[in-house]
Design an enzyme around this catalytic site. Structure first.
Site, PDB file in Angstrom:
ATOM      1  N   GLN A 172       0.826  -1.209   0.000  1.00  0.00           N
ATOM      2  CA  GLN A 172       0.000   0.000   0.000  1.00  0.00           C
ATOM      3  C   GLN A 172       0.857   1.255   0.000  1.00  0.00           C
ATOM      4  O   GLN A 172       0.518   2.254  -0.630  1.00  0.00           O
ATOM      5  CB  GLN A 172      -0.927   0.010   1.219  1.00  0.00           C
ATOM      6  CG  GLN A 172      -1.947  -1.097   1.209  1.00  0.00           C
ATOM      7  CD  GLN A 172      -2.683  -1.193  -0.113  1.00  0.00           C
ATOM      8  OE1 GLN A 172      -3.442  -0.305  -0.477  1.00  0.00           O
ATOM      9  NE2 GLN A 172      -2.459  -2.268  -0.846  1.00  0.00           N
ATOM     10  N   HIS A 190       1.682   2.995  -3.278  1.00  0.00           N
ATOM     11  CA  HIS A 190       0.653   3.701  -4.046  1.00  0.00           C
ATOM     12  C   HIS A 190       0.974   5.190  -4.134  1.00  0.00           C
ATOM     13  O   HIS A 190       1.033   5.759  -5.216  1.00  0.00           O
ATOM     14  CB  HIS A 190      -0.725   3.516  -3.402  1.00  0.00           C
ATOM     15  CG  HIS A 190      -1.462   2.324  -3.899  1.00  0.00           C
ATOM     16  ND1 HIS A 190      -1.891   2.213  -5.207  1.00  0.00           N
ATOM     17  CD2 HIS A 190      -1.867   1.200  -3.277  1.00  0.00           C
ATOM     18  CE1 HIS A 190      -2.518   1.049  -5.357  1.00  0.00           C
ATOM     19  NE2 HIS A 190      -2.512   0.419  -4.205  1.00  0.00           N
ATOM     20  N   GLU A 246      -9.165   0.516   5.216  1.00  0.00           N
ATOM     21  CA  GLU A 246      -9.663   0.156   3.883  1.00  0.00           C
ATOM     22  C   GLU A 246      -9.460  -1.340   3.643  1.00  0.00           C
ATOM     23  O   GLU A 246     -10.379  -2.062   3.276  1.00  0.00           O
ATOM     24  CB  GLU A 246      -8.916   0.975   2.841  1.00  0.00           C
ATOM     25  CG  GLU A 246      -9.274   0.628   1.405  1.00  0.00           C
ATOM     26  CD  GLU A 246      -8.382   1.338   0.402  1.00  0.00           C
ATOM     27  OE1 GLU A 246      -8.762   1.391  -0.782  1.00  0.00           O
ATOM     28  OE2 GLU A 246      -7.308   1.835   0.780  1.00  0.00           O
ATOM     29  N   HIS A 247      -8.229  -1.795   3.814  1.00  0.00           N
ATOM     30  CA  HIS A 247      -7.893  -3.219   3.699  1.00  0.00           C
ATOM     31  C   HIS A 247      -7.425  -3.707   5.062  1.00  0.00           C
ATOM     32  O   HIS A 247      -6.621  -3.042   5.718  1.00  0.00           O
ATOM     33  CB  HIS A 247      -6.749  -3.446   2.704  1.00  0.00           C
ATOM     34  CG  HIS A 247      -6.937  -2.796   1.370  1.00  0.00           C
ATOM     35  ND1 HIS A 247      -6.388  -1.565   1.054  1.00  0.00           N
ATOM     36  CD2 HIS A 247      -7.601  -3.199   0.275  1.00  0.00           C
ATOM     37  CE1 HIS A 247      -6.705  -1.245  -0.196  1.00  0.00           C
ATOM     38  NE2 HIS A 247      -7.452  -2.223  -0.685  1.00  0.00           N
ATOM     39  N   ASP A 251      -6.916  -6.689  -5.005  1.00  0.00           N
ATOM     40  CA  ASP A 251      -6.844  -5.556  -5.929  1.00  0.00           C
ATOM     41  C   ASP A 251      -7.172  -5.966  -7.357  1.00  0.00           C
ATOM     42  O   ASP A 251      -7.694  -5.156  -8.132  1.00  0.00           O
ATOM     43  CB  ASP A 251      -5.437  -4.941  -5.911  1.00  0.00           C
ATOM     44  CG  ASP A 251      -5.258  -3.927  -4.805  1.00  0.00           C
ATOM     45  OD1 ASP A 251      -6.270  -3.541  -4.175  1.00  0.00           O
ATOM     46  OD2 ASP A 251      -4.113  -3.514  -4.556  1.00  0.00           O
ATOM     47  N   HIS A 253     -54.461  15.736   3.392  1.00  0.00           N
ATOM     48  CA  HIS A 253     -54.012  14.359   3.573  1.00  0.00           C
ATOM     49  C   HIS A 253     -55.138  13.522   4.200  1.00  0.00           C
ATOM     50  O   HIS A 253     -55.476  12.439   3.710  1.00  0.00           O
ATOM     51  CB  HIS A 253     -52.776  14.309   4.496  1.00  0.00           C
ATOM     52  CG  HIS A 253     -51.474  14.581   3.814  1.00  0.00           C
ATOM     53  ND1 HIS A 253     -51.183  15.778   3.203  1.00  0.00           N
ATOM     54  CD2 HIS A 253     -50.369  13.793   3.647  1.00  0.00           C
ATOM     55  CE1 HIS A 253     -49.963  15.729   2.704  1.00  0.00           C
ATOM     56  NE2 HIS A 253     -49.444  14.529   2.958  1.00  0.00           N
TER      57      HIS A 253
END
Length: 431
Positions: free
Chosen positions: A259, A262, A327-328, A361, A420
């Site tokens: 990660q 990235h 996230e992961h 991924d 109504h």
């Protein structure tokens, strides 16, 4: 790699820093992004061309230059290496098969008094997919965004991707062809989000926008939400790892770096109950860093946003990881499945030492577009339902309105909504 212990006097402050990892200056760029959106709304393609020339550094001579020719997609698909093409097909098939299991069902329920209630599920007409193309091109993101839209039954899928210097990644083109994309545009950043949200002379207005991007893309998605639906506000990529004394440090280290490479803003956090594993993993991270093609990026990420936490127990480790809500999340323990019931917040959970995050991924099947920055506490991964919406179905028989009508009218009376109440009672009067 920084190692901290939950017993340290300053642990609370250190952990607060980790929890704040995804704070981004959306407020600081909002005025810039709002100006971009306003220009697209007013000028359409004219503004798009100007923004492309400014940010992607190439001259757009005509509206047609904005479009990616489907024949170029087909050519790229045919020209890529056969093994790579087969890998794309494996990924496509696995992702499609997984998402087909997510399709929600329409249903009807029949009550004894003649009432029929139900739900109708249908796809949106048009979806816009944003596929990043800045520091790296991500054909896998095209698959992960397009396939659930295809499975949902979206009639028209539009793709926008930035093309610096007017260059389009060949593998991205091949993935577009595999997914049957007919409308793709060389437009990126906030401009692309605005174009898909409001439409231009060339790009049709969509109903939902999905896909990751930088701070400008994320801000634009936030600002256009309501005009269109969006999947989520995603930030930099991140990984969390739970590890015990049985975990292999060299596995842990390279997974943390998967990660970190990235971008510099990515975060890699491991929590372990074993101090020896923490120390060995830190050493292995340094050993691996020297071998990476993106060493500079990964090193900055690890130094600025990476951490190994030594916890006193697995119970404490899980509690902290649930606060992080990564996230992961990899679970590298002797009893990974036994811990699953206690994990409350994570975008995707990878169980066992043979399940590295990168397998998710690309081709495991579940979507890799995931909530970041602790938003896994309330967001879900991108899925088929992001491209669908539900309509309620209601049908009352005469018996049903007679049985329930007065209670309904009474509730309307208490809210002061005379029409109504009357709309119901007029039917009770007409027996």
């Amino acid at each position: 790699m920084k190692i901290i212990n939950t017993k340290d006097n300053n642990f609370k402050e250190e952990f607060e820093t980790i929890l704040a990892r995804a704070k981004s200056d959306i407020k600081g760029v909002s005025s810039i992004v709002m100006n971009i959106i306003d220009e697209i709304v007013v000028e359409g393609n004219t503004a798009l061309k100007r923004h492309i020339e400014k940010f992607d550094k190439w001259e757009v001579k005509s509206d047609e230059d904005l479009m990616i020719d489907p024949s170029d997609m087909e050519k790229a698909y045919n020209n890529i290496d056969e093994k790579l093409r087969n890998a794309l097909h494996i990924a496509y098939d696995r992702i499609k098969k997984y998402h087909e299991k997510q399709i929600p069902k329409s249903w009807l329920d029949f009550e004894s008094n003649g009432t029929i209630l139900g739900q109708k599920v249908s796809a949106v007409d048009r979806a816009g997919l944003y596929i990043p193309g800045g520091k790296a091109a991500y054909p896998s993101s095209l698959l992960m965004n397009a396939i659930p839209a295809i499975v949902a039954g979206v009639e028209e899928i539009i793709v926008c991707t930035p093309t610096p210097d007017n260059e389009v990644n060949e593998l991205l083109l091949a993935a577009c062809h595999l997914c049957g994309i007919k409308k793709a545009y060389k437009v990126g950043g906030a401009s692309a989000i605005a174009a898909m949200a409001y439409g231009t002379q060339t790009i049709s207005k969509v109903d939902v926008i999905t896909g990751p991007g930088n701070i400008f893309v994320a801000t634009a998605k936030k600002l256009v939400f309501g005009e269109v639906n969006i999947d989520m506000i995603a930030g930099p990529s991140e990984i969390g790892i739970l590890a015990d004394e049985t975990a292999k440090p060299h596995y842990l280290a390279i997974d943390l770096l998967s990660q970190a490479e990235h971008d510099e803003m990515a975060s890699s956090i491991m929590i372990t109950t074993c101090e020896e594993v923490a120390l060995k993993t830190s050493d292995e991270v340094e050993n691996y860093l020297k071998t990476l093609s993106r060493e500079t990026i990964a090193r900055k990420s690890i130094e600025d946003r990476g951490a190994i936490i030594v916890a006193s127990s697995m119970e404490e480790a899980i509690k902290l990881m649930n606060e992080i809500a990564p996230e992961h999340l990899e679970v590298m323990t002797a009893n990974a499945f036994e811990l699953l019931p206690y994990i409350k917040h994570a975008g995707a959970i990878f169980l066992g030492e043979n399940t590295p995050e990168p397998i998710g991924d690309y081709l495991a099947g579940p979507n890799h577009t995931l909530p970041t920055g602790s938003t896994a506490k309330f967001y879900s991964p991108l899925n088929v339902e992001n491209f669908m919406k539900k309509s309620s179905i209601i049908n009352f028989s005469k018996n049903a309105i007679n049985e329930l009508g007065e209670a309904c009218a009474l509730l309307a009376d208490t809210e002061g909504l005379t029409a109504h109440a009357k709309a119901v009672r007029v039917r009770l009067e007409n027996k």
